[in-house]
Scaffold this active site. Structure first.
Site, PDB file in Angstrom:
ATOM      1  N   CYS A  59     108.415  -3.238 -80.051  1.00 57.56           N
ATOM      2  CA  CYS A  59     109.228  -2.279 -80.809  1.00 57.56           C
ATOM      3  C   CYS A  59     110.606  -2.837 -81.148  1.00 57.56           C
ATOM      4  O   CYS A  59     111.311  -2.280 -81.991  1.00 57.56           O
ATOM      5  CB  CYS A  59     109.369  -0.971 -80.027  1.00 57.56           C
ATOM      6  SG  CYS A  59     107.792  -0.116 -79.780  1.00 57.56           S
TER       7      CYS A  59
ATOM      8  N   THR B 206      93.342  -4.368 -74.253  1.00 58.52           N
ATOM      9  CA  THR B 206      93.444  -5.463 -75.215  1.00 58.52           C
ATOM     10  C   THR B 206      94.331  -5.156 -76.412  1.00 58.52           C
ATOM     11  O   THR B 206      94.549  -6.015 -77.267  1.00 58.52           O
ATOM     12  CB  THR B 206      92.033  -5.835 -75.724  1.00 58.52           C
ATOM     13  OG1 THR B 206      91.307  -4.638 -76.012  1.00 58.52           O
ATOM     14  CG2 THR B 206      91.281  -6.620 -74.660  1.00 58.52           C
ATOM     15  N   GLY B 207      94.822  -3.920 -76.511  1.00 59.64           N
ATOM     16  CA  GLY B 207      95.771  -3.593 -77.565  1.00 59.64           C
ATOM     17  C   GLY B 207      95.153  -3.585 -78.947  1.00 59.64           C
ATOM     18  O   GLY B 207      93.965  -3.327 -79.131  1.00 59.64           O
TER      19      GLY B 207
ATOM     20  N   ARG C  98     103.963  -8.295 -85.383  1.00 55.25           N
ATOM     21  CA  ARG C  98     103.281  -7.831 -84.171  1.00 55.25           C
ATOM     22  C   ARG C  98     103.706  -8.594 -82.929  1.00 55.25           C
ATOM     23  O   ARG C  98     103.682  -8.064 -81.832  1.00 55.25           O
ATOM     24  CB  ARG C  98     101.765  -7.951 -84.372  1.00 55.25           C
ATOM     25  CG  ARG C  98     100.917  -7.283 -83.307  1.00 55.25           C
ATOM     26  CD  ARG C  98     101.033  -5.784 -83.345  1.00 55.25           C
ATOM     27  NE  ARG C  98     100.183  -5.145 -82.325  1.00 55.25           N
ATOM     28  CZ  ARG C  98     100.198  -3.853 -82.059  1.00 55.25           C
ATOM     29  NH1 ARG C  98     100.999  -3.059 -82.733  1.00 55.25           N
ATOM     30  NH2 ARG C  98      99.417  -3.351 -81.133  1.00 55.25           N
TER      31      ARG C  98
ATOM     32  N   GLY D 263     104.076   2.070 -77.475  1.00 51.13           N
ATOM     33  CA  GLY D 263     104.431   1.447 -76.209  1.00 51.13           C
ATOM     34  C   GLY D 263     104.723   2.462 -75.124  1.00 51.13           C
ATOM     35  O   GLY D 263     104.419   2.238 -73.943  1.00 51.13           O
TER      36      GLY D 263
ATOM     37  N   TYR E 212     126.603  21.131 -73.673  1.00 47.95           N
ATOM     38  CA  TYR E 212     127.571  21.264 -74.758  1.00 47.95           C
ATOM     39  C   TYR E 212     128.920  20.677 -74.369  1.00 47.95           C
ATOM     40  O   TYR E 212     129.473  20.949 -73.311  1.00 47.95           O
ATOM     41  CB  TYR E 212     127.791  22.735 -75.139  1.00 47.95           C
ATOM     42  CG  TYR E 212     129.048  22.913 -75.985  1.00 47.95           C
ATOM     43  CD1 TYR E 212     129.134  22.334 -77.249  1.00 47.95           C
ATOM     44  CD2 TYR E 212     130.168  23.592 -75.491  1.00 47.95           C
ATOM     45  CE1 TYR E 212     130.290  22.448 -78.011  1.00 47.95           C
ATOM     46  CE2 TYR E 212     131.319  23.711 -76.244  1.00 47.95           C
ATOM     47  CZ  TYR E 212     131.387  23.138 -77.513  1.00 47.95           C
ATOM     48  OH  TYR E 212     132.528  23.235 -78.254  1.00 47.95           O
TER      49      TYR E 212
END
Length: 544
Positions: free
Chosen positions: A42, A112-113, A133, A300, A426
């Site tokens: 990512c 194995t993705g 990738r 992920g 807040y």
């Protein structure tokens, strides 16, 4: 127990680490085709944009370090090509020597993705075509940008990774176009939110061509142009981001059940149809918490959660994974973030719900605090049960804080009433006195109760305003050609309008128009609507 894990990165390494922490006696072996055992997939777009400076930061773990930390054995550049369920072994090829190796197991984990889709089109193998990738993908792309080889690029696919790569290339001075075959960018958002983001990208020079198919990549020895279904475009680089497919071809003819898209079919305990074989991560199919339907969630975050639970189940526990709700967040521009979770309004209808939604434009923190901006929020609930179904958020600030509250709510089966009056954090640097989400909850309650009568952005875009007389209700006149009404002056019926006239009030955000509507209804006007999101979210039509 001997546990063999096929695949590393997120799910595989999480399974290994948790297994060994809970039971050091296990023999745990990871087999992975890649050179790295775990990397920050990512984070790749942010290396391209030079936000992540050092390529070493992309590598989460190296095999030697991981083995010392966990006690698991790691075999990199080892591709599993076969499975013998009867003898409980896997066949692998050592990619360094091309030798065949066999590993026996007591329990097997398939992690194995997935791999990028490589469409069979002309020019796909030309120099200048990149995928996104692995760390090598990002490293090579940034190196060529910094070497001055890339001035114009086309990103093929307008999902989260594709758009993040587009933004980061633009930050490096590359002129970027995005080609998307679907009618809108950002799958998982309703059309009006996707189009809002698309317009913002265009304002910053990133042009998205939707409903457009890549037909060929052309060039002599390198990428020089692309041919699309709409036109030809000169480019120096093509970044392919058209999707991924699960790495499960080695399971063909093994008897392991697969879903139609090739992912491994599992139950809530990550068990396959073989009692000694489990699966998790991008190669496995999980379920949607809201609908119970099979859902592919190649994220992920999901992979790490799944791997942790799977390991505990191998260790003798019986922990069911509840599934996913479809959460995603992305940074599209330096001042534009998007987040979503749950069902879109369209998906909610398809799933059999009776959805009602509201779009609000609200302050993301105290309006007087430095850096204050707006959130555009679409909150969706079931009209009959008030069950919370989803949210979509766009803004310059921390959209994830709105998304995460709704994730929590949906995961606990909350209704709109459960989100009402929450005591959320807040202080002026962080939020508004009434939290942006709670404010949206209040507005949706007003709409459900009939106190706030509206035309939604989706309805407005399809002509629901036909026959309405537009009135500008902004703080200062802002809508060209529309008569203006100042809220404090509304102390009786509107001059020049009958009480049955169809009136559409538009202001910047929707709030001031609502207050005008409240007064006009009190004074007898019976057909007054407010445009949700005002002119900050909607593109106001001319000549109303």
């Amino acid at each position: 127990m001997k546990v063999v894990i096929v695949g590393g990165v997120a799910a595989g390494t999480k399974v290994a680490a948790k297994l060994k922490r809970e039971n050091r006696d296990h023999e745990v072996i990871i087999l992975t085709k890649s050179k790295e055992i775990s990397y920050a997939g990512c984070g790749l777009p942010y290396y391209v944009g030079n936000i992540i400076k050092d390529k070493a930061q992309l590598i989460v773990n190296i095999p030697e370090k991981f083995s010392k930390l966990t006690g698991a054995q790691v075999f990199t550049e080892t591709e599993v090509v076969g499975l013998d369920r009867e003898n409980k072994s896997v066949k692998a090829i050592d990619l360094k020597t091309n030798e065949e190796v066999t590993f026996s197991y007591d329990k097997l984990v398939i992690a194995t993705g997935a791999s990028p889709v490589k469409p069979p089109i002309e020019g796909i193998d030309l120099p200048g075509v990149y995928f996104m990738r692995t760390p090598e993908d990002a490293i090579n792309l940034r190196a060529d940008i910094e070497a001055g080889k890339i001035k114009r690029a086309a990103v093929i696919g307008a999902g989260y990774i594709g758009l993040e790569v587009a933004e980061n290339m633009a930050l490096q001075g590359v002129k970027v176009s995005v080609i998307e075959m679907a009618q809108n960018i950002l799958t998982g958002f309703d059309k009006e939110f996707a189009e809002y983001a698309e317009n913002k990208l265009a304002d910053h020079g990133i042009m998205a061509f939707t409903g457009t198919k890549l037909e060929a990549i052309l060039g002599e020895g390198k990428v020089e142009k692309i041919q699309t279904s709409r036109r030809a475009m000169k480019v120096d680089a093509v970044i392919m981001s058209v999707g991924i497919r699960p790495n499960t071809t080695f399971l063909a003819d093994t008897g392991i059940e697969l879903m139609p898209n090739g992912t491994v079919k599992i139950n809530e305990y990550f068990e396959t149809n073989d009692a000694d074989i489990y699966s998790a991560g991008d190669c496995a199919m999980v379920k949607n918490v809201l609908t119970g339907a099979p859902t592919w969630s190649p994220m992920g975050s999901s992979a790490n959660i799944e791997g942790r639970i799977l390991a505990q189940n191998i260790n003798g526990k019986r922990i069911a994974y509840r599934g996913v709700v479809g959460t995603a967040v992305a940074k599209l521009l330096p001042n534009l973030n998007v987040g979503r979770t749950g069902l879109t309004e369209v998906a909610a209808k398809e799933a059999g719900f009776n959805p009602i939604s509201v779009v609000t434009v609200v302050d993301d923190k105290a309006h007087y605090y430095v850096g204050a901006s707006n959130f555009m929020i679409k909150l969706i609930v079931d009209r009959d049960s008030l069950k919370v179904l989803g949210v979509q958020v766009i803004g310059a600030g921390a959209v994830d804080k709105v998304v995460d509250v709704v994730v929590t709510a949906m995961s606990m089966g909350a209704t709109l009433h459960d989100l009402e009056d929450l005591d959320l954090a807040y202080a002026p640097p962080f939020s508004t006195a009434i939290h942006p989400l709670v404010h949206t909850v209040n507005v949706l309650f007003n709409k459900i109760n009939g106190n706030y009568e509206t035309i939604t952005p989706a309805e407005y875009a399809t002509g629901a305003d036909e026959g309405y007389k537009v009135i500008d209700a902004c703080l200062v006149p802002s809508i060209e050609g529309a008569p203006y009404v100042d809220l404090p002056t509304v102390n009786g019926p509107l001059d020049g309008y009958t009480k049955d006239d169809k009136i559409l009030l538009i202001c910047n955000k929707g709030k001031r128009a609502y207050m005008v509507q409240n007064r006009l209804k009190y004074y007898g006007h019976t057909n007054v609507k407010v445009l949700e999101g005002g002119n900050l979210f909607n593109t106001i039509k001319e000549n109303n």
